[in-house]
Design a protein around this motif. Structure first.
Motif, PDB file in Angstrom:
ATOM      1  N   THR A   1       0.607  -1.087  -0.074  1.00 52.90           N
ATOM      2  CA  THR A   1       0.172   0.583   0.338  1.00 52.90           C
ATOM      3  C   THR A   1       0.095   1.294   0.318  1.00 52.90           C
ATOM      4  OG1 THR A   1      -1.535   0.918   0.976  1.00 52.90           O
ATOM      5  CG2 THR A   1      -0.092   0.011   2.882  1.00 52.90           C
TER       6      THR A   1
ATOM      7  N   LYS B   1      -0.091   3.598   1.850  1.00 48.46           N
ATOM      8  CA  LYS B   1      -0.182   4.262   2.628  1.00 48.46           C
ATOM      9  C   LYS B   1       0.913   4.510   3.984  1.00 48.46           C
ATOM     10  CE  LYS B   1      -4.567   5.047   1.242  1.00 48.46           C
ATOM     11  NZ  LYS B   1      -4.511   6.667   0.692  1.00 48.46           N
TER      12      LYS B   1
ATOM     13  N   GLU C   1      -3.205   2.675   7.085  1.00 47.49           N
ATOM     14  CA  GLU C   1      -2.125   1.656   7.059  1.00 47.49           C
ATOM     15  C   GLU C   1      -2.939   0.853   8.049  1.00 47.49           C
ATOM     16  OE1 GLU C   1       2.085   0.508   9.118  1.00 47.49           O
ATOM     17  OE2 GLU C   1       0.543   1.818   9.707  1.00 47.49           O
TER      18      GLU C   1
ATOM     19  N   ALA D   1      -5.357  -1.311   6.721  1.00 47.23           N
ATOM     20  CA  ALA D   1      -4.547  -2.099   6.023  1.00 47.23           C
ATOM     21  C   ALA D   1      -4.826  -3.323   6.867  1.00 47.23           C
ATOM     22  CB  ALA D   1      -3.596  -1.849   4.804  1.00 47.23           C
TER      23      ALA D   1
ATOM     24  N   PRO E   1       4.071  -1.063   4.712  1.00 46.72           N
ATOM     25  CA  PRO E   1       3.472   0.602   3.416  1.00 46.72           C
ATOM     26  C   PRO E   1       3.981   0.833   3.183  1.00 46.72           C
ATOM     27  CG  PRO E   1       4.383   0.128   5.842  1.00 46.72           C
ATOM     28  CD  PRO E   1       4.043  -1.449   5.335  1.00 46.72           C
TER      29      PRO E   1
ATOM     30  N   TRP F   1       3.437   2.334  -7.059  1.00 47.90           N
ATOM     31  CA  TRP F   1       2.396   1.679  -7.421  1.00 47.90           C
ATOM     32  C   TRP F   1       2.449   1.050  -8.733  1.00 47.90           C
ATOM     33  CZ3 TRP F   1      -2.139   3.291  -9.779  1.00 47.90           C
ATOM     34  CH2 TRP F   1      -1.763   4.854 -10.973  1.00 47.90           C
TER      35      TRP F   1
ATOM     36  N   ALA G   1      -2.475  -5.624  -2.649  1.00 45.06           N
ATOM     37  CA  ALA G   1      -2.281  -4.603  -3.119  1.00 45.06           C
ATOM     38  C   ALA G   1      -3.789  -3.587  -2.479  1.00 45.06           C
ATOM     39  CB  ALA G   1      -1.706  -3.505  -4.486  1.00 45.06           C
ATOM     40  N   MET G   2      -3.612  -2.748  -1.649  1.00 45.62           N
ATOM     41  CA  MET G   2      -4.493  -1.688  -1.394  1.00 45.62           C
ATOM     42  C   MET G   2      -3.479   0.093  -2.136  1.00 45.62           C
ATOM     43  SD  MET G   2      -6.087  -0.433   2.267  1.00 45.62           S
ATOM     44  CE  MET G   2      -4.614   0.768   2.069  1.00 45.62           C
ATOM     45  N   GLN G   3      -4.538   0.391  -3.224  1.00 48.50           N
ATOM     46  CA  GLN G   3      -3.693   1.245  -4.344  1.00 48.50           C
ATOM     47  C   GLN G   3      -5.025   1.470  -5.063  1.00 48.50           C
ATOM     48  OE1 GLN G   3      -0.567  -0.276  -5.564  1.00 48.50           O
ATOM     49  NE2 GLN G   3      -1.215  -0.541  -7.632  1.00 48.50           N
TER      50      GLN G   3
ATOM     51  N   TYR H   1     -11.486   1.415  -0.505  1.00 46.35           N
ATOM     52  CA  TYR H   1     -10.815   1.731   1.071  1.00 46.35           C
ATOM     53  C   TYR H   1     -11.111   3.529   0.440  1.00 46.35           C
ATOM     54  CZ  TYR H   1      -8.234   4.694   4.615  1.00 46.35           C
ATOM     55  OH  TYR H   1      -7.917   5.375   5.767  1.00 46.35           O
TER      56      TYR H   1
ATOM     57  N   ASP I   1      -9.006   4.275  -2.469  1.00 48.37           N
ATOM     58  CA  ASP I   1      -7.723   2.793  -3.224  1.00 48.37           C
ATOM     59  C   ASP I   1      -8.759   1.353  -2.908  1.00 48.37           C
ATOM     60  OD1 ASP I   1      -5.496   4.978  -3.106  1.00 48.37           O
ATOM     61  OD2 ASP I   1      -5.414   4.128  -1.240  1.00 48.37           O
TER      62      ASP I   1
ATOM     63  N   PHE J   1      -8.961  -2.749  -2.963  1.00 48.37           N
ATOM     64  CA  PHE J   1      -7.801  -3.446  -2.558  1.00 48.37           C
ATOM     65  C   PHE J   1      -7.909  -4.586  -3.429  1.00 48.37           C
ATOM     66  CE2 PHE J   1      -9.658  -2.507   2.056  1.00 48.37           C
ATOM     67  CZ  PHE J   1      -8.501  -2.865   3.066  1.00 48.37           C
TER      68      PHE J   1
END
Length: 336
Positions: free
Chosen positions: A34, A36, A43, A46, A67, A74, A89-91, A145, A241, A243
């Motif tokens: 991520t 974050k 974070e 996540a 993080p 990214w 990923a979280m982005q 997110y 963002d 997931f």
């Protein structure tokens, strides 16, 4: 204790240890990247996701969160998740190779938190469009997110921003490739200019541009607080963002664990939708306290702006999505 009993106890302990080691050996570790920063709300979200998955799978799956782009930029990570080099990923989604993903910032795909949550959840229009678009890339979406609703910040006053028919002598920065918002702003009576992000602060400070669009109130406070005089909460898009998980890795998990991952991501996403509404409101109050004029609109005005955008702007930017995807979006909104 007899020799037989001692041998039996030792054997039981050996078997138990072997079983525990076998269980540990079969535990699945997934890496999640991520952008974050450590200590941020992102974070924390996540890490919450990772804990939910770990608890509900009883340790069968451990998600390790990286993080601050520790695993790479990214855009690079996006490719790595597609290839399976990174599991999750979280982005943001990389839109370069599939124009349908422009739906994630398409103007007035929704106008408030409720419609955004509905459309960005499984079964929702935008979630479905994104799922279809990235599935061919080997990616599966699990949730969103939220960062907040988008708006525009200006270094000077804005005359009657609720009137889309008024012509204003103000130049607003759009990002390179930001065709959707260039057309939107010009329809709303502004002039536009393309400017790289790295030059935006100086551009607003020196008058090269009068304002900027494409972010949230929180992002404006972080980067432009001292030069922003007016903030207009247009609710033009929802910043978020995603997931995402490598589809092959996801499919390799037991069905019950796949469900756990999806439900955990949705739980974190739903909680954030509640938080982000309050966070946006707090950021607007912070702006007011700093002397920034904050302009917000009631639901009726937002719907009026959305109607203008959908009627006059969407036909000009239809190629950003493609006819089929735009048709899906219109259908979800009951637009012919």
């Amino acid at each position: 204790m007899t020799l037989h009993a001692l041998k039996l106890t030792a054997r039981i302990l050996t078997i138990t240890s072997a079983l525990l080691l076998a269980g540990a050996a079969h535990a699945e570790t997934l890496r999640l990247s991520t952008l974050k920063q450590p200590g941020s709300e992102g974070e924390a979200a996540a890490l919450k996701f990772a804990k939910l998955v770990g608890d509900r799978t009883e340790g069968r799956i451990e998600i390790k969160v990286y993080p601050a782009s520790q695993l790479g930029d990214w855009t690079e990570v996006y490719e790595q998740v597609m290839q399976g080099a990174v599991d999750m990923a979280m982005q943001p989604l990389a839109t370069a190779d599939d124009k349908r993903l422009a739906i994630t910032w398409f103007p007035y795909a929704f106008t408030n938190y409720d419609t955004a949550k509905q459309s960005l959840s499984p079964g929702g229009a935008v979630f479905g469009i994104v799922s279809e678009a990235i599935s061919s890339k080997g990616l599966t979406p699990l949730g969103v997110y939220g960062e907040g609703m988008g708006g525009a910040g200006f270094a000077k006053a804005v005359e009657n921003p609720a009137d889309p028919e008024l012509k204003r002598n103000l130049k607003v920065r759009v990002w390179p490739g930001g065709t959707t918002h260039r057309v939107l702003l010009e329809r709303f009576g502004f002039n536009t200019a393309t400017l790289p992000w790295a030059e935006l602060y100086t551009g607003m400070q020196t008058g090269v541009v009068d304002g900027q669009i494409g972010g949230t109130a929180g992002m404006a406070l972080e980067s432009f607080k001292d030069i922003t005089k007016t903030w207009v909460q247009y609710n033009d898009h929802f910043e978020g963002d995603w997931f995402i998980v490598n589809s092959e890795k996801y499919a390799s998990l037991p069905e019950a664990d796949q469900k756990i991952l999806l439900e955990a991501a949705q739980e974190v996403s739903a909680a954030r939708f509640e938080q982000v509404k309050a966070a946006d409101a707090k950021h607007l109050e912070t702006m007011k306290a700093a002397g920034i004029e904050v302009v917000t609109f009631d639901d009726a005005t937002l719907e009026k702006l959305a109607t203008v955008a959908r009627k006059d702007v969407w036909p000009q930017i239809a190629d950003e999505l493609g006819a089929e995807t735009l048709g899906q979006l219109k259908s979800s909104l009951g637009i012919n």
